[in-house]
Write a protein that holds these residues in place. Sequence first.
Motif, PDB file in Angstrom:
ATOM      1  N   THR A 244      52.617  36.756  40.244  1.00 16.95           N
ATOM      2  CA  THR A 244      51.199  36.568  40.562  1.00 16.95           C
ATOM      3  C   THR A 244      50.491  35.613  39.591  1.00 16.95           C
ATOM      4  OG1 THR A 244      50.948  38.735  39.508  1.00 16.95           O
ATOM      5  CG2 THR A 244      50.707  38.633  41.891  1.00 16.95           C
ATOM      6  N   PHE A 248      50.887  31.405  41.556  1.00 13.26           N
ATOM      7  CA  PHE A 248      49.518  31.265  42.075  1.00 13.26           C
ATOM      8  C   PHE A 248      48.626  30.476  41.119  1.00 13.26           C
ATOM      9  CE2 PHE A 248      51.412  34.728  44.347  1.00 13.26           C
ATOM     10  CZ  PHE A 248      50.956  34.545  45.646  1.00 13.26           C
ATOM     11  N   ILE A 418      43.402  36.731  40.677  1.00  9.77           N
ATOM     12  CA  ILE A 418      44.788  37.206  40.758  1.00  9.77           C
ATOM     13  C   ILE A 418      45.357  37.386  39.356  1.00  9.77           C
ATOM     14  CG2 ILE A 418      47.110  36.683  41.631  1.00  9.77           C
ATOM     15  CD1 ILE A 418      45.754  34.984  43.834  1.00  9.77           C
ATOM     16  N   ASP A 450      53.195  43.503  40.574  1.00 14.78           N
ATOM     17  CA  ASP A 450      52.946  42.169  41.131  1.00 14.78           C
ATOM     18  C   ASP A 450      52.536  42.284  42.596  1.00 14.78           C
ATOM     19  OD1 ASP A 450      53.098  39.905  39.481  1.00 14.78           O
ATOM     20  OD2 ASP A 450      55.266  40.025  39.321  1.00 14.78           O
ATOM     21  N   GLU A 451      53.274  43.084  43.332  1.00 15.29           N
ATOM     22  CA  GLU A 451      53.005  43.233  44.764  1.00 15.29           C
ATOM     23  C   GLU A 451      51.680  43.953  45.011  1.00 15.29           C
ATOM     24  OE1 GLU A 451      56.550  45.012  46.401  1.00 15.29           O
ATOM     25  OE2 GLU A 451      57.765  43.236  45.976  1.00 15.29           O
ATOM     26  N   ALA A 454      48.935  41.388  44.615  1.00 15.00           N
ATOM     27  CA  ALA A 454      48.864  40.536  45.811  1.00 15.00           C
ATOM     28  C   ALA A 454      48.183  41.277  46.963  1.00 15.00           C
ATOM     29  CB  ALA A 454      50.267  40.083  46.213  1.00 15.00           C
ATOM     30  N   SER A 455      48.524  42.553  47.131  1.00 13.59           N
ATOM     31  CA  SER A 455      47.969  43.320  48.255  1.00 13.59           C
ATOM     32  C   SER A 455      46.454  43.488  48.121  1.00 13.59           C
ATOM     33  CB  SER A 455      48.648  44.686  48.357  1.00 13.59           C
ATOM     34  OG  SER A 455      48.289  45.511  47.250  1.00 13.59           O
ATOM     35  N   HIS A 457      44.425  41.336  47.157  1.00 10.65           N
ATOM     36  CA  HIS A 457      43.743  40.087  47.516  1.00 10.65           C
ATOM     37  C   HIS A 457      43.866  39.733  48.998  1.00 10.65           C
ATOM     38  CE1 HIS A 457      43.873  39.728  43.145  1.00 10.65           C
ATOM     39  NE2 HIS A 457      42.857  38.904  43.264  1.00 10.65           N
TER      40      HIS A 457
END
Length: 489
Positions: A244, A248, A418, A450-451, A454-455, A457
């Motif tokens: 992330t 990004f 992020i 990390d996931e 991301a979720s 956002h």
Amino acid sequence: QQIQFADDMQEFTKFPTKTGRRSLSRSISQSSTDSYSSAASYTDSSDDEVSPREKQQTNSKGSSNFCVKNIKQAEFGRREIEIAEQDMSALISLRKRAQGEKPLAGAKIVGCTHITAQTAVLIETLCALGAQCRWSACNIYSTQNEVAAALAEAGVAVFAWKGESEDDFWWCIDRCVNIDGWQANMILDDGGDLTHWVYKKYPNVFKKIRGIVEESVTGVHRLYQLSKAGKLCVPAMNVNDSVTKQKFDNLYCCRESILDGLKRTTDVMFGGKQVVVCGYGEVGKGCCAALKALGAIVYVTEIDPICALQACMDGFRVVKLSEVIRQVDVVITCTGNKNVVTREHLDRMKNSCIVCNMGHSNTEIDVTSLRTPELTWERVRSQVDHIIWPDGKRVVLLAEGRLLNLSCSTVPTFVLSITATTQALALIELYNAPEGRYKQDVYLLPKKMDEYVASLHLPSFDAHLTELTDDQAKYLGLNKNGPFKPNYY
């Protein structure tokens, strides 16, 4: 018509305005005198030449536990922070979800990052989660003075202003660490300078740190060096190489901000220009994509055959800097290394060549070699110097070789949300980890986190994830809820 123009303007401003709204002339005059919008941060204008270190300032609560340019700018800085919050919904969401639990209660975080509106949202999130914070800047040009003032007004011990000297820079870091009755137990660093200072100057403090979170290539290199030498006595989280951050912030943030920084400082047109980008990591990839889109002819230099092959596949010529240095119009460094552009390269550049750095540290361009009697330095704009050779040739140096986008322009708020969310979770993880989970080494952020970042956002894009069926999850050997990527990704 020309002669009457001034009178016409006076007639124009006499038109009645709506009740409660300023006239046009008032708006124009005010914008040039008392506006402290974000644009004000990118100029060298100041109320006086007195160093903030010489001033006695207090906030509205009577505290003087800070050192900023002008505490009176706090109201304008608060507006900047509120604007940033609107595009950092995931970080605000994390703040709302966790502020009841106070996962950072008892954490005393000392930070050294760029002090911008986006970072302020992170700092205030950490405070909302229970932490006490003391903060300094990791770059002498990237501080937004009004944001620093707003943080100081809110009670954060912040020591930073735009245009610090080298001595000021280290003084500010020291003021964050060296204080009676307060001992840091967490470090959030960007570039490794704070970690280096605490390690060298305050070894007893360093030994009591529960965790370090580092977000730059340069700082991560320093941590791995300490670890290899057996001198890293605390666990550290390498946020720079978390997905992330790397995929990004480094890529998309630089893709959007490289052009902004160059345009604001030089007004250069990119169509047909020859540009060499040193380094084709995530930052280099972002820079090259933006330049190519505007019609620039882009060359890439690389030491890594894999990155070099990627550059070739993306349509860029991979060259040695010495092969193209006489013909290129712009040189951009983004390697995280030192002495990438040497005095020999600078001597061979064509007239009006623009030289800048998109890496974190100011070591990539050998600026020290330009401070010699035979060369003349001419400041032509804020953060823009012309270096003039005896024969009249000029090289345009931006931000004295420091980070271009944060020194000379702005960066996209959303993508920083992020990174900031990743940093906050890394601090929470290290601070709350049971003894023994993390040894005295450098770690990557767990993929599950990390996931999760991301979720948080995805709702901004109204994106809807597909869920694996039990049969599909079994086929792939995955948990339906992730993590979906292996740790080495």
